[in-house]
Each structure stands twice: as C-alpha cells, then as structure tokens.
Write an enzyme that holds these catalytic residues in place. Sequence first.
Site, mmCIF file in Angstrom:
data_model
loop_
_atom_site.group_PDB
_atom_site.id
_atom_site.type_symbol
_atom_site.label_atom_id
_atom_site.label_comp_id
_atom_site.label_asym_id
_atom_site.label_seq_id
_atom_site.Cartn_x
_atom_site.Cartn_y
_atom_site.Cartn_z
ATOM 1 N N GLY A 15 25.965 34.909 33.911
ATOM 2 C CA GLY A 15 26.679 36.151 34.150
ATOM 3 C C GLY A 15 26.869 36.470 35.620
ATOM 4 N N GLU A 67 46.851 41.708 27.753
ATOM 5 C CA GLU A 67 45.384 41.723 27.878
ATOM 6 C C GLU A 67 44.929 41.589 29.319
ATOM 7 O OE1 GLU A 67 46.309 37.299 26.887
ATOM 8 O OE2 GLU A 67 47.167 39.296 26.574
ATOM 9 N N ASP A 103 36.532 34.667 35.459
ATOM 10 C CA ASP A 103 35.719 35.689 36.119
ATOM 11 C C ASP A 103 36.581 36.688 36.876
ATOM 12 O OD1 ASP A 103 33.071 35.243 35.358
ATOM 13 O OD2 ASP A 103 32.816 33.608 36.787
ATOM 14 N N GLN A 161 11.546 29.630 40.825
ATOM 15 C CA GLN A 161 10.969 29.107 42.063
ATOM 16 C C GLN A 161 11.657 27.812 42.485
ATOM 17 O OE1 GLN A 161 6.586 28.949 41.993
ATOM 18 N NE2 GLN A 161 6.632 30.450 40.345
ATOM 19 N N HIS A 182 51.466 38.835 28.432
ATOM 20 C CA HIS A 182 50.028 38.919 28.159
ATOM 21 C C HIS A 182 49.481 40.283 28.593
ATOM 22 C CE1 HIS A 182 49.153 34.700 27.023
ATOM 23 N NE2 HIS A 182 50.222 34.447 27.754
ATOM 24 N N CYS A 225 52.446 36.393 23.155
ATOM 25 C CA CYS A 225 52.975 35.112 23.643
ATOM 26 C C CYS A 225 53.304 34.193 22.459
ATOM 27 C CB CYS A 225 52.008 34.468 24.627
ATOM 28 S SG CYS A 225 52.773 33.178 25.644
#
Length: 540
Positions: free
Chosen positions: A16, A509, A71, A192, A507, A381
């Site tokens: 993430g 979105e 991202d 670590q 698109h 689309c």
Amino acid sequence: MTKHIFVTGGVVSSLGKGLTSASIGLLLERRGLNVRMQKLDPYINVDPGTMSPYQHGEVYVLDDGSETDLDLGHYERFTSGPLSHKSNYTTGRIYQSVIQKERRGEYLGGTVQVIPHVTDEIKSAVLDLGGPDIDVVITELGGTVGDIEGLPFLEAIRQIPLDVGKENCLFIHLTLVPYLKAAREVKTKPTQHSVGLLRQIGIQPDILVVRTERPLGRDNSEKIALFCNVDKNAVIEEMDKEFSIYEVPVGLAEHRIDRLILGKLGVQAAELNIDDWRELMQRIRNPQHEVTIAVVGKYIDHRDAYKSIYESLDHAGFAHQTRVLVKRIEAEEFENQDPEMLLRGVDGLLVPGGFGYRGIEGKIQAIQFARECEIPYFGICLGMQCAVIEFARNVLGLKQANSTEFAADASHPVICMLEEQKEITDKGGTMRLGAQPCRVAEGSRAAEVYQADEVMERHRHRYEFNPEYRTMFAEAGMHATGTSPDNTLVEVVEIPDHPWFVAVQYHPEFKSKPQQPHPLFQGFIKAAIQRRVSRSQFPA
C-alpha cells in the site's frame, strides 16, 4: 525551496505504498501546502499502456493522455494537485531519453553509464516536478528494496539530498511486520533486514510506516526504532483497515505523521483539518441502503484490473449512503450458463472496458438480459460497444452486427476503427487518449446527471460507433445523447424507455473521487437503489 519526500517499500509488494503516499499528500494539503505526487516504476516498459491487466492491473489515464500506473488513481482520488506525464516515469522511459540524448551527441562522446547519466536523468525527472510555487513533492518508488530493477532509482534518490540539502529531503520506508500464529507474536526481523538493505545503499529512513495485522505494542516499536536507527516516535503503525481504504489518512493523522513530517522538514503550516473526511468515514460505516452491482468483465480474477471502477461505485454509494456490494462475474461464464442464474438478485449491471474478442459474446448476453429485464445498465468503453452490438443484433435484426475489432469483414460493422487509427503500427500510446470534450443532448439522462451541456472526459480506445447506423438506432430507441462537438463521434448512447440504460465511450471512473463522485456513477447507483426498493415493496 521545494521539499522532497521519498516513499520506498520493503519485505513484500502490495503493502500500500500508493495509498500511504496519497494519504500523506492529503494530510499535507489539508495543512495548506501545495503538493505534487509522482511515481517511479522500475519496469522497462515505456509506460503500462501495452501491459496485460493480469500483469499490472488497470492503466490509469490522465487528462493529457498519459497512460500511467494505477497508483496515480489513488493520488487523484486523495489529493487535488494536477497530474501529468511528469508524474509517472518508468525505467523504459528514462533509458529511452538517455539513448535519444546519446544519439544526438549530447554526452559529447563520453561513455554513457548508469552513474551518472541514468541517475542524472532520474534526478531531473524528480526535481522538474518542483518549483517556486510547490511546497512538497512526494515521490513513490515502485517495487521493493533489493529488486535489481530499482537500484538506479534508489541511487538517484540517495544523491538528491546531496544536491538540494538533506534538510529539504525526507525518506519514508513502508514495511511489513508479520504475525506468526504458531509463535503468537509479531516479527520485526523482516523490517530490520529491509532497512538494512536500504542503509547499505546509503539511504537512512527518517520515518518507518509499519503495516501489521495486530497492534505492535511499545516494546516492538522501540525494538524497530533501535535496530533501524530511527526515532521512537518515527515508527508509525498502520494496521489493516476494517471498512475502507479511505480510513488510511485518518489513521495516519491519529499517529500525527503530518506533524512529524513537517517537523523533520522544518516547514511551518496551518493546523490539520480533516473533519469532512471523518464525516465521510461515518457515512461509510453507517449506510442506510445496500445494493448489489454485477460487474461483468474480462479480467475479473485480477482485482486491480478494474480498480477505478470499484472505487467509483463506492464513491457513488457514499453519496447515497449506500453500501455497494460488487458481484464479479467473468464474461465467459454467460456463454455456458443461464444469465438469469448469474444475475439473480442484482440491482444493476456494469460492463467495463477491455480489449480482444474473449468474453465478448458473454458480455452481449448479459447486456441483453439487463435490457429486456429492465435491470439498470451502465456500459463503459467496450461496455458501450457491446451494448451497441447487442441492440443491433436483437432489436434491429442485424444478426451479423459486430465490431471490426472482432470481425474485420463484418457485414454490419456497427463499431469500427477510427480512420486515423488504421495506418498505425505501434501499439504504445497511439489510441485516442486523454481528455476530450463531449456535448450532451438536452433532456437526456446524461444531461440530467451532469447538469451541463458539455463535459470533458478521458478516453482510451481505437474503435467508435459507426455513424452510418446512427439514424437506424435512433428510430429503434437507442439514442446518441453525447457526441463530439462536431457531432461526428458518438460518446454516449441511451435507451430512454429503460429505467437506466446508459453507455459511454469514455472512462468516467478516472474522474471520480470519494467526496466528488462521478455524476454517471451516482445516477447508476440511484437507479439501482430504486430497483432494490421497488423489488422489496413489490416482490415477484
């Protein structure tokens, strides 16, 4: 002077980093800073545009037509700073630029090497995003520390503090502290080792963001701080979120990461105010309705392939205080099973984009069922193109109707390639890409939800509605309600007599945010709620 924050990851991928980077960007913006976001990807592709969704997830398209990493979708959903081609660089793009310079003779006959030529190109990509009006640039490095592909990027960001001053740079390392059930304890050793690798390269993290399923506890936090050489208060616990990814900024704010960052960078800023974001969390946790949306696609097995679709459905749900349950169905299942069985109980059907013939007939069958049974339908689309093909075959009686993408010699090519696309041989970056204007017809559903007569939407496709069939479709009940300003390209089709049948070539979105849901998704979810309510009042 612009401050630079570098976000790296270790131990495993998919921790993430993008969400964490975007959340930090949000918190700094809410303190009044001007923030820019950037992603460096170590793969050799020039951009992700030619990569399979199974390999990379969705390709996120920006207004300027850049095909970028998913991202960047997180960045746009969380922050308000504009993104452009400068916001996403890959190894391929960096090397392409270096090789072009070498061919032009810009290196004066010198031997071109990773250091300094490649690393200088990377540094330029990072520093170019800053400027006199930019307070902070947040640069996320893809992959994990130790990957051979990422070494030039790590070396480049190691050098940047030497160029701009350590006081102007901050390194944040995201890592995993796993919980071992057999030992009944969390293990700090992977963290670590990850930080050890980073330090060998010459980068000492200033802040550790630690992903964990269980609370770390004070002892483990202090142990990580000691062995990783960071301040005790700079070990930030980031536990898995129960309800939504949009809880991440709130969780980081509770650990005062924004205050820590500003202190380390020596930046004065306004007090943090995320009250509206906290109110959004309350709406997410306490929905008043629930609907089920079937998403019928070609890449269902890969959750990130339709990442922005799923997020946009959630955003529309937030606006209507509705929990949106997504039923993911592979399109090919409709070729072997009864659509009624697969779509039983759903309140809406969404067919997203894609490329290639696989699953097309299944999508068409699903769309036919939604049209005939008056289930709210939203096509995006390829979902629009399949809706056009279905209507041509089953309403207009053009049984051989198809797209020339799937049948080059189709007797009724209701979907066809743009003329300017026919001579193109390279696949990368050559489609109709980026923000394009769309004129919306008065009185249409699109106009009703947009509340505008012209909008800008992002495209990524090669094929279009064939204008020769427009009149025939309109006479049969499918209308072109959105077009290019010159009225040559069809952008939106609707069936007015249907409860909600809207399909778009672009698109939407890519322009939806949790606090600013896209109007078309809002309208679609509203129609799904109305269907759910009517079914509960008048069950079959």
